[in-house]
Design an enzyme around this catalytic site. Structure first.
Site, PDB file in Angstrom:
ATOM      1  CG  PHE A  80     -37.017  -0.211  22.290  1.00 53.34           C
ATOM      2  CD1 PHE A  80     -37.680   0.015  23.479  1.00 53.34           C
ATOM      3  CD2 PHE A  80     -36.027   0.677  21.906  1.00 53.34           C
ATOM      4  CE1 PHE A  80     -37.363   1.104  24.277  1.00 53.34           C
ATOM      5  CE2 PHE A  80     -35.706   1.772  22.685  1.00 53.34           C
ATOM      6  CZ  PHE A  80     -36.371   1.992  23.875  1.00 53.34           C
ATOM      7  CB  SER A 124     -43.197  -7.244  29.722  1.00 53.75           C
ATOM      8  OG  SER A 124     -44.576  -7.317  29.998  1.00 53.75           O
ATOM      9  CE1 TYR A 149     -44.099  -9.009  24.792  1.00 53.13           C
ATOM     10  CE2 TYR A 149     -45.444  -8.731  26.758  1.00 53.13           C
ATOM     11  CZ  TYR A 149     -44.476  -8.256  25.896  1.00 53.13           C
ATOM     12  OH  TYR A 149     -43.874  -7.041  26.130  1.00 53.13           O
ATOM     13  CE  LYS A 153     -40.685  -8.416  26.018  1.00 56.75           C
ATOM     14  NZ  LYS A 153     -39.667  -7.623  25.290  1.00 56.75           N
ATOM     15  CG  PHE A 177     -45.955  -2.151  35.446  1.00 58.96           C
ATOM     16  CD1 PHE A 177     -46.819  -2.939  36.172  1.00 58.96           C
ATOM     17  CD2 PHE A 177     -44.587  -2.307  35.676  1.00 58.96           C
ATOM     18  CE1 PHE A 177     -46.351  -3.840  37.138  1.00 58.96           C
ATOM     19  CE2 PHE A 177     -44.107  -3.197  36.635  1.00 58.96           C
ATOM     20  CZ  PHE A 177     -44.990  -3.954  37.356  1.00 58.96           C
ATOM     21  NE  ARG A 229     -53.093  -5.855  32.517  1.00 53.70           N
ATOM     22  CZ  ARG A 229     -54.023  -6.673  32.989  1.00 53.70           C
ATOM     23  NH1 ARG A 229     -54.596  -6.410  34.155  1.00 53.70           N
ATOM     24  NH2 ARG A 229     -54.380  -7.750  32.316  1.00 53.70           N
TER      25      ARG A 229
END
Length: 333
Positions: A80, A124, A149, A153, A177, A229
């Site tokens: 994480f 992500s 970001y 990933k 998500f 989202r």
């Protein structure tokens, strides 16, 4: 199973720890506490009856990781740890590449040195090209991330695929998500040192800590002009990790969401409905790095893992507010 959680004191890590402990697993939390608090282990203990060990350590510290792994002897690692703010990544791209990409490289070195062969990676939805049709499945176009970001990933996923091919590790990539909500006990929840997500800002306004919620953009091609989202309750997300650990075999990639998109104003309305009052907001300019819409197709996770989210948007809002009221009373104006 023995599971090492890097970033385990954080929002998603702590809820996953609860889920794993409740399933009879042993966990070790490894976290530098840069955006979390060591007191979370008390909440985990209150829920599960088991107080997990927390090692304060940085994921960029290979020696520290090796020492933790050799002492704990995990069967698997859930990774994480990392920086996660879309906005901040555009302001501090080098810091994001250093921490997120450097972190996965350091962790994999430590795992190879110590013979740990199973890793679940916290990825992500930002890896997807947002210009494609939504909802997007795991075969969707990856690339053209709107922010550094997301790029970190993408790079991490490529590294993991290369390591899987070379060393035959079992690698599961979970593309989150938008996590939201808190544990039903209100013992743990989203309590970042530096808020990055929508829900903490709404709760702060609802409880009087902020004057209003800033809504970044109302001119997107969406139902009401605000960004859409796929919001998923953090407890559902935590269950997805437990299911993934039970199905480690080769390289796998899964979306974890609900398959339903909600706009910023729709999320705000859910909080207002729980509160039975309006929560003030103001429309602000678009934020760099944001996209109009990101919604998951989770059919693969449902079919292969048995993944089935149970919480709805009202549940998410209610649990956020309950956690905030229980834990932030001394901080509210």
């Amino acid at each position: 199973m023995r599971v090492l959680l890097t970033g385990g004191a954080g929002y998603i890590g702590s809820h996953t720890a609860v889920n794993l402990i409740s399933d009879g697993n042993k966990v070790l939390l490894y976290d530098n506490l840069s955006n979390s608090d060591a007191s979370v282990i008390n909440g985990i203990a209150a829920i599960t009856g088991v107080k997990p060990t927390l090692i304060k350590g940085d994921v960029l510290d290979e020696i520290g990781l090796v020492n933790a792994i050799e002492k704990f002897k995990p069967d698997a690692v859930i990774h994480f740890a990392g920086l996660k703010s879309v906005k901040e990544s555009s302001l501090k791209p080098l810091e994001y590449y250093s921490t997120n990409v450097g972190g996965i490289v350091t962790l994999l070195r430590a795992m190879l040195k110590t013979g740990v062969n199973n890793v679940v990676f916290s990825s992500s939805a930002t890896v997807y090209d947002s210009r494609q049709k939504m909802p997007v499945d795991e075969n969707g176009i990856v690339g053209n991330a709107a922010n550094p970001y997301g790029e970190t990933k993408i790079i991490c996923e490529k590294i993991l695929a290369d390591i899987w091919r070379r060393y035959s590790l079992n690698v599961t990539i979970l593309r989150y998500f938008n996590p939201i909500g808190a544990h039903p006990s209100a013992m743990i929840g989203e309590n970042p040192v530096y808020p990055n997500n929508l829900a903490p800002y709404i709760t702060e306004v609802a409880l009087g800590k902020r004057e209003y919620l800033g809504v970044f953009g109302n001119d997107y091609p969406t139902v009401d002009g605000t960004g859409v989202r796929d919001y998923i309750h953090v407890c559902d997300l935590a269950e997805g990790h437990s299911l993934a650990l039970k199905n480690m075999d080769g390289l796998k990639v899964y979306n974890l969401g609900t398959g339903k998109g909600s706009s910023v104003l729709e999320v705000l309305r859910a909080f207002c409905n729980v509160e039975e009052r309006d929560i003030p907001y103001r429309i602000m300019p678009r934020r760099e790095g944001d996209v109009a819409e990101l919604v998951a197709c989770c059919d693969k996770a449902k079919k292969e893992l048995g993944f089935a989210p149970v919480y709805n948007l009202t549940d998410m809002a209610r649990s956020c507010l309950a956690y905030a009221r229980k834990n932030f009373s001394g901080k509210i104006k």
